[in-house]
Design a protein around this motif. Structure first.
Motif, short mmCIF file in Angstrom:
data_model
loop_
_atom_site.label_atom_id
_atom_site.label_comp_id
_atom_site.label_asym_id
_atom_site.label_seq_id
_atom_site.Cartn_x
_atom_site.Cartn_y
_atom_site.Cartn_z
N GLU A 138 0.85 -1.19 0.00
CA GLU A 138 0.00 0.00 0.00
C GLU A 138 0.89 1.24 0.00
N PHE A 139 0.91 1.96 -1.13
CA PHE A 139 1.78 3.13 -1.30
C PHE A 139 1.04 4.41 -0.94
N LYS A 140 1.75 5.32 -0.25
CA LYS A 140 1.20 6.62 0.12
C LYS A 140 2.31 7.67 0.14
N ALA A 141 1.87 8.94 0.12
CA ALA A 141 2.77 10.07 0.35
C ALA A 141 2.06 11.07 1.25
N VAL A 142 2.83 11.81 2.04
CA VAL A 142 2.27 12.81 2.96
C VAL A 142 3.09 14.09 2.82
N ASP A 143 2.41 15.24 2.78
CA ASP A 143 3.15 16.50 2.68
C ASP A 143 3.37 17.11 4.05
N ARG A 144 4.09 18.22 4.08
CA ARG A 144 4.47 18.82 5.36
C ARG A 144 3.29 19.47 6.07
N GLY A 145 2.20 19.67 5.36
CA GLY A 145 0.99 20.17 6.00
C GLY A 145 0.11 19.07 6.53
N GLY A 146 0.55 17.82 6.36
CA GLY A 146 -0.19 16.68 6.86
C GLY A 146 -1.20 16.10 5.89
N LEU A 147 -1.28 16.66 4.67
CA LEU A 147 -2.23 16.13 3.70
C LEU A 147 -1.68 14.84 3.08
N GLN A 148 -2.57 13.86 2.91
CA GLN A 148 -2.18 12.57 2.36
C GLN A 148 -2.53 12.48 0.89
N SER A 149 -1.75 11.69 0.18
CA SER A 149 -1.99 11.47 -1.24
C SER A 149 -3.09 10.44 -1.44
N ASN A 150 -3.38 10.18 -2.69
CA ASN A 150 -4.17 9.01 -3.04
C ASN A 150 -3.39 7.75 -2.66
N ILE A 151 -4.04 6.61 -2.65
CA ILE A 151 -3.41 5.34 -2.28
C ILE A 151 -3.32 4.45 -3.51
N ILE A 152 -2.17 3.82 -3.68
CA ILE A 152 -2.02 2.82 -4.74
C ILE A 152 -1.69 1.49 -4.07
N ASN A 153 -2.46 0.46 -4.40
CA ASN A 153 -2.20 -0.90 -3.92
C ASN A 153 -1.56 -1.72 -5.04
N TYR A 154 -0.50 -2.44 -4.69
CA TYR A 154 0.23 -3.24 -5.68
C TYR A 154 0.38 -4.64 -5.12
N LEU A 155 0.00 -5.64 -5.90
CA LEU A 155 0.05 -7.03 -5.44
C LEU A 155 1.36 -7.69 -5.88
N VAL A 156 1.96 -8.42 -4.94
CA VAL A 156 3.22 -9.11 -5.19
C VAL A 156 3.06 -10.57 -4.77
N LEU A 157 3.39 -11.49 -5.68
CA LEU A 157 3.26 -12.91 -5.42
C LEU A 157 4.62 -13.51 -5.09
N ILE A 158 4.70 -14.13 -3.90
CA ILE A 158 5.90 -14.84 -3.50
C ILE A 158 5.59 -16.32 -3.45
N GLN A 159 6.35 -17.11 -4.21
CA GLN A 159 6.10 -18.55 -4.31
C GLN A 159 7.25 -19.35 -3.72
#
Length: 272
Positions: free
Chosen positions: A251-272
């Motif tokens: 789950e990827f995120k970014a936050v600025d110095r004013g405390g505002l959060q970015s949109n969220i990107i979810n990325y799936l990773v398969l470990i076998q």
């Protein structure tokens, strides 16, 4: 495999180890040093919130000592929210009674000077360290404080795009290096970005909640980042046989110095 990934893999063979570290943001509270026999600090300023004023952008930095203190001179060192020297040097404080230095009364053991904040200065916490030059000639850290600055500009949330986990399917027979990266933009500028990170969710949905920070520092060997300051944040992590098999969610995120959060990107990773 593209050219960027090839360069990362080559760097990994050169590097002696692959590390995942979690950094902590430094926090400063006002601390008054009263242990020195030659002086005693009474107060420091500023230590509260400061809002940009277009009519008067001056800000008085000051420290007060007891009347019996033996102080020759004082300098202040100011770090901005990015932990860089705000003035590209030190600020000399004066006890001369001059308004231009923000000092009201000469020789009253209150040392002051003015700085001028700008509308494009970073939002966030500024740390001030006060150093005393004693009559003995020694220079010592006497006190430090922090103030929160708001530049008066509209604050916009950061936006993240182009999340990448390479490779995103791994057959684990040994320790495997994985490159993660993310592009970040902000209408207030990249200097307004406080942190970029992802949180890993295991195949069973559980998580430690720990932030794994990405960097835009140009450190290819450690973080897999090719160019500093281009808005592309990267981080090299590793997996091995001890990792549970299954599909992980990053789950990827970014936050600025004013405390505002970015949109969220979810990325799936398969470990076998």
């Amino acid at each position: 495999m593209n050219l960027r990934i090839k360069k990362i893999v080559l760097a990994l063979f050169i590097s002696s180890s692959i590390l995942i570290s979690v950094s902590c943001e430094k926090e400063f509270d006002t601390v008054i040093d009263v242990q020195k026999p030659s002086y005693q600090v009474v107060s420091v300023a500023p230590k509260d919130s400061v809002i940009f004023n277009v009519e008067d952008s001056s800000l008085v930095i000051k420290i007060e000592f007891t009347q019996s203190s033996l102080v020759n001179s004082v300098i202040a060192e100011i770090a901005d929210p990015a932990n860089k020297n705000f003035l590209n040097g030190n600020l000399t404080l004066f006890d001369n009674g001059k308004a231009e230095n923000g000092d009201q009364t000469a020789n009253d053991k209150l040392f002051s000077n003015k700085i001028f904040m700008k509308s494009n200065d970073l939002n966030g916490n500024y740390d001030v360290k006060f150093y005393v030059n004693e009559n003995s000639g020694q220079s010592k850290l006497a006190a430090w404080s922090s103030f929160k600055y708001r530049n008066g500009q509209s604050n916009f949330s950061p936006i993240i795009t182009d999340a990448l986990v390479e490779p995103d399917t791994v057959v684990v027979t040994d320790t495997i290096a994985i490159l993660t990266s993310l592009r970040v933009s902000d209408e207030n500028g990249l200097n307004d970005i406080k942190e970029v990170y992802f949180i890993v969710y295991r195949p069973d949905g559980s998580t430690s909640g720990n932030k794994v920070f990405l960097f835009d520092d140009g450190n290819l060997l450690q973080n897999g980042d090719q160019t500093a300051g281009d808005g592309l944040y990267s981080r090299i992590i590793s997996v091995n046989q001890t990792n549970a098999k299954g599909t992980y969610r990053f789950e990827f995120k970014a936050v600025d110095r004013g405390g505002l959060q970015s949109n969220i990107i979810n990325y799936l990773v398969l470990i076998q």
